[in-house]
Design an enzyme around this catalytic site. Structure first.
Site, PDB file in Angstrom:
ATOM      1  N   ALA A  10       0.799  -1.226   0.000  1.00  0.00           N
ATOM      2  CA  ALA A  10       0.000   0.000   0.000  1.00  0.00           C
ATOM      3  C   ALA A  10       0.830   1.274   0.000  1.00  0.00           C
ATOM      4  O   ALA A  10       0.293   2.367  -0.138  1.00  0.00           O
ATOM      5  CB  ALA A  10      -0.935   0.006   1.216  1.00  0.00           C
ATOM      6  N   GLN A  73      -6.209  -0.487   2.106  1.00  0.00           N
ATOM      7  CA  GLN A  73      -5.817   0.251   3.303  1.00  0.00           C
ATOM      8  C   GLN A  73      -5.909   1.731   2.943  1.00  0.00           C
ATOM      9  O   GLN A  73      -5.017   2.284   2.310  1.00  0.00           O
ATOM     10  CB  GLN A  73      -4.405  -0.117   3.750  1.00  0.00           C
ATOM     11  CG  GLN A  73      -3.994   0.540   5.060  1.00  0.00           C
ATOM     12  CD  GLN A  73      -2.536   0.308   5.417  1.00  0.00           C
ATOM     13  OE1 GLN A  73      -1.716   0.004   4.548  1.00  0.00           O
ATOM     14  NE2 GLN A  73      -2.196   0.471   6.691  1.00  0.00           N
ATOM     15  N   TYR A 100       6.234  -8.426   1.716  1.00  0.00           N
ATOM     16  CA  TYR A 100       6.174  -7.012   1.347  1.00  0.00           C
ATOM     17  C   TYR A 100       6.365  -6.860  -0.160  1.00  0.00           C
ATOM     18  O   TYR A 100       7.254  -7.485  -0.753  1.00  0.00           O
ATOM     19  CB  TYR A 100       7.242  -6.215   2.105  1.00  0.00           C
ATOM     20  CG  TYR A 100       7.057  -6.307   3.599  1.00  0.00           C
ATOM     21  CD1 TYR A 100       6.286  -5.376   4.282  1.00  0.00           C
ATOM     22  CD2 TYR A 100       7.603  -7.371   4.316  1.00  0.00           C
ATOM     23  CE1 TYR A 100       6.076  -5.488   5.652  1.00  0.00           C
ATOM     24  CE2 TYR A 100       7.395  -7.494   5.682  1.00  0.00           C
ATOM     25  CZ  TYR A 100       6.632  -6.552   6.344  1.00  0.00           C
ATOM     26  OH  TYR A 100       6.412  -6.674   7.697  1.00  0.00           O
ATOM     27  N   GLY A 101       5.540  -6.016  -0.751  1.00  0.00           N
ATOM     28  CA  GLY A 101       5.617  -5.803  -2.190  1.00  0.00           C
ATOM     29  C   GLY A 101       6.878  -5.128  -2.650  1.00  0.00           C
ATOM     30  O   GLY A 101       7.199  -5.157  -3.846  1.00  0.00           O
ATOM     31  N   ASN A 224      13.472   1.348  -1.490  1.00  0.00           N
ATOM     32  CA  ASN A 224      12.849   2.619  -1.131  1.00  0.00           C
ATOM     33  C   ASN A 224      13.155   3.736  -2.114  1.00  0.00           C
ATOM     34  O   ASN A 224      12.428   4.722  -2.173  1.00  0.00           O
ATOM     35  CB  ASN A 224      13.298   3.049   0.271  1.00  0.00           C
ATOM     36  CG  ASN A 224      12.730   2.151   1.349  1.00  0.00           C
ATOM     37  OD1 ASN A 224      11.523   1.946   1.415  1.00  0.00           O
ATOM     38  ND2 ASN A 224      13.596   1.593   2.172  1.00  0.00           N
ATOM     39  N   ARG A 330      11.496  -9.080 -36.277  1.00  0.00           N
ATOM     40  CA  ARG A 330      10.288  -8.614 -35.599  1.00  0.00           C
ATOM     41  C   ARG A 330       9.297  -9.767 -35.424  1.00  0.00           C
ATOM     42  O   ARG A 330       9.524 -10.867 -35.924  1.00  0.00           O
ATOM     43  CB  ARG A 330       9.686  -7.454 -36.393  1.00  0.00           C
ATOM     44  CG  ARG A 330      10.557  -6.196 -36.364  1.00  0.00           C
ATOM     45  CD  ARG A 330      10.043  -5.127 -37.313  1.00  0.00           C
ATOM     46  NE  ARG A 330       8.660  -4.762 -37.018  1.00  0.00           N
ATOM     47  CZ  ARG A 330       7.898  -4.036 -37.844  1.00  0.00           C
ATOM     48  NH1 ARG A 330       8.384  -3.619 -39.012  1.00  0.00           N
ATOM     49  NH2 ARG A 330       6.654  -3.746 -37.510  1.00  0.00           N
ATOM     50  N   LYS A 348       9.905  -9.178 -40.813  1.00  0.00           N
ATOM     51  CA  LYS A 348       8.688  -9.070 -39.992  1.00  0.00           C
ATOM     52  C   LYS A 348       7.606  -9.976 -40.563  1.00  0.00           C
ATOM     53  O   LYS A 348       7.294  -9.909 -41.752  1.00  0.00           O
ATOM     54  CB  LYS A 348       8.212  -7.619 -39.965  1.00  0.00           C
ATOM     55  CG  LYS A 348       7.054  -7.337 -39.005  1.00  0.00           C
ATOM     56  CD  LYS A 348       5.680  -7.480 -39.614  1.00  0.00           C
ATOM     57  CE  LYS A 348       5.401  -6.415 -40.652  1.00  0.00           C
ATOM     58  NZ  LYS A 348       3.979  -6.495 -41.139  1.00  0.00           N
ATOM     59  N   HIS A 360      22.201  -7.978 -47.020  1.00  0.00           N
ATOM     60  CA  HIS A 360      22.457  -6.549 -46.834  1.00  0.00           C
ATOM     61  C   HIS A 360      21.183  -5.727 -47.032  1.00  0.00           C
ATOM     62  O   HIS A 360      20.449  -5.927 -47.992  1.00  0.00           O
ATOM     63  CB  HIS A 360      23.490  -6.005 -47.832  1.00  0.00           C
ATOM     64  CG  HIS A 360      24.568  -6.950 -48.208  1.00  0.00           C
ATOM     65  ND1 HIS A 360      25.707  -7.120 -47.463  1.00  0.00           N
ATOM     66  CD2 HIS A 360      24.683  -7.794 -49.268  1.00  0.00           C
ATOM     67  CE1 HIS A 360      26.479  -8.015 -48.046  1.00  0.00           C
ATOM     68  NE2 HIS A 360      25.880  -8.447 -49.143  1.00  0.00           N
ATOM     69  N   ASN A 383       4.800  -3.845 -48.708  1.00  0.00           N
ATOM     70  CA  ASN A 383       3.664  -4.618 -48.203  1.00  0.00           C
ATOM     71  C   ASN A 383       2.460  -3.789 -47.785  1.00  0.00           C
ATOM     72  O   ASN A 383       1.393  -4.336 -47.541  1.00  0.00           O
ATOM     73  CB  ASN A 383       4.106  -5.484 -47.018  1.00  0.00           C
ATOM     74  CG  ASN A 383       4.684  -4.658 -45.879  1.00  0.00           C
ATOM     75  OD1 ASN A 383       5.290  -3.612 -46.099  1.00  0.00           O
ATOM     76  ND2 ASN A 383       4.509  -5.132 -44.659  1.00  0.00           N
TER      77      ASN A 383
END
Length: 454
Positions: A10, A73, A100-101, A224, A330, A348, A360, A383
């Site tokens: 929290a 909380q 604890y997160g 922290n 990709r 891709k 190349h 494309n």
């Protein structure tokens, strides 16, 4: 015995100086809180209860796919108050781990040990011996049994010499949490409800408090600010690098390697400096990854060599392929065995057959390339028509001359040849030579214009 994991998440994280809630700050490619949730799942916890506050909507959105009970909380009135918020949903049987997160790297095996020692006593905790305990709560023992936790500001000079500190990680009987948490008081200088007060309650009830220490100190280190986040990132990455090397991977410099996900590796894999691996990746036997490469959700088969500064995302690469330098694969790139992809080539959503080459300055997008074809330098698959993507099909044993544009949708048949500099807009039959360009014009004795004198 049922296990509940309670995660305190929290806090605002003011020292981060960020619009992002602290528990969503990334470490090794995953939010801090994500590491804790993953560990809770590895423990096969029956319940995961996460206490949220600052940026709660963002935090819940990030983990909406997880099976988590969320407890709000609204006021941050201390760690004890945070755990009090869980009482309406907390089971009465079993044990609860309190995590604890912003303490992301406590390991599964450490928490399993804590669960084991706490199951007989009803309460256990993780402590740590440090060289400089300044600022931390000290563990007070008598005859080796924990009697109290004294905060640094309240400790006597003798107590300040104690090097065993409280990490804040507990394992407590749910029955005792239901008994003790309502008794917490905020009668202190900060006006907060401290979870540490349950230690005194346990001692008053005659319970022995079990304790363990982690094998690695960074397991219980919190975050922290960004300096601590960076330091913990490097600690974690070094541990991952060591693990990979123990599995047989050669890392040129373990301190210059980042794994931000999972990596499945074969034997005799070599990874050069400044390589970043994200998501889920797999490298086969004898794969070599050059300096500065980035791999994300990519599978590379045995014997492939990737030259420096190549970037892969959602790609599959076959055996004994040569790629780079400065290549980009990709999403949807699928390379068969013995393919060559050279410098400044982008692929891709394209499959490339066995032994084909694009060495190349080439763009292959939304295409299908057969086996044994050669794509000349400067070739572009055109494309996109401004509204839709279209496919280019290049058959087996095709030769595409340099600086050619293939305007999709178009297909080039098996064995066809495209002359250099062509703009191909119609299908080319197999075993055909196609070229399309302006006729060459020559002017003899041509004189270039002269610069005017100023």
């Amino acid at each position: 015995m049922t296990t509940t994991v309670i995660i305190l998440a929290a806090g605002k994280g003011t020292r981060m100086r960020s619009h992002l809630p602290k528990v969503l700050q990334p470490l090794a490619g995953r939010p801090l809180l994500g590491h804790v949730i993953q560990t809770a799942k590895q423990l096969n916890a029956n319940n995961i209860i996460t206490i949220f506050g600052h940026g709660g909507a963002q935090v819940q959105q990030q983990f909406q796919q997880e099976n988590i009970q969320w407890v709000e909380q609204t006021e941050q009135l201390g760690t004890g108050h945070a755990v009090q918020m869980t009482l309406p949903v907390l089971p009465h049987d079993g044990l609860s781990l309190i995590l604890y997160g912003d303490v992301p790297l406590v390991r599964q095996q450490t928490l399993e040990k804590l669960l084991a020692v706490s199951s007989t006593t009803g309460i256990g905790m993780i402590t740590l011996r440090v060289e400089d305990p300044t600022g931390y709560g000290r563990i007070i023992r008598e005859s080796d049994k924990i009697q109290a936790i004294v905060e640094h500001k309240d400790a006597s000079e003798q107590q300040r010499q104690i090097q065993e500190i409280n990490t804040g990680i507990y394992c407590v009987s749910n029955q005792k949490l239901h008994e003790w948490l309502p008794k917490l008081s905020n009668n202190n200088a900060q006006g907060e409800y401290y979870l540490t007060d349950i230690v005194a309650m346990a001692v008053a009830d005659g319970l022995e408090i079990a304790s363990i220490q982690p094998d690695l100190a960074f397991e219980v280190e919190g975050v922290n600010d960004r300096l601590q986040l960076a330091a913990l990132e490097r600690e974690f990455q070094l541990q991952q690098a060591k693990s990979l090397m123990q599995q047989g991977v050669t890392l040129t410099d373990p301190s210059r390697f980042d794994l931000r996900g999972t990596l499945k590796i074969g034997q005799d894999v070599r990874i050069d400096i400044n390589v970043i691996i994200e998501g889920n990746c797999e490298l086969g036997d004898f794969v070599e990854i050059g300096a500065g490469c980035v791999l994300k959700n990519t599978k590379i088969a045995a014997g492939t060599k990737v030259q420096p500064y190549s970037i892969f995302e959602d790609a599959v690469v076959g055996e004994n392929t040569q790629i780079g330098p400065f290549a980009r694969l990709r999403p949807g790139a699928h390379l068969a065995a013995e393919v060559h992809i050279g410098n400044f080539v982008e692929v891709k959503n394209t499959s490339i057959g066995v032994g084909s080459k694009a060495n190349h300055f080439t763009y292959l997008g939304d295409a299908e390339v057969g086996a044994g074809s050669n794509i000349g330098a400067g070739t572009i698959t055109c494309n996109y028509d401004g509204a839709n993507k279209h496919k280019t099909v290049i058959g087996d044993a095709v030769f595409i001359g340099s600086n050619s544009s293939l305007v999709a949708p178009v297909s080039i048949g098996d064995g066809a040849t495209v002359g250099a500099g062509s703009v191909i807009t119609r299908n080319v039959p197999e075993n055909t030579l196609a070229f399309e360009r302006a006729q060459q014009i020559e002017k003899a004795n041509y004189q270039r214009p002269q610069k005017l004198k100023k």
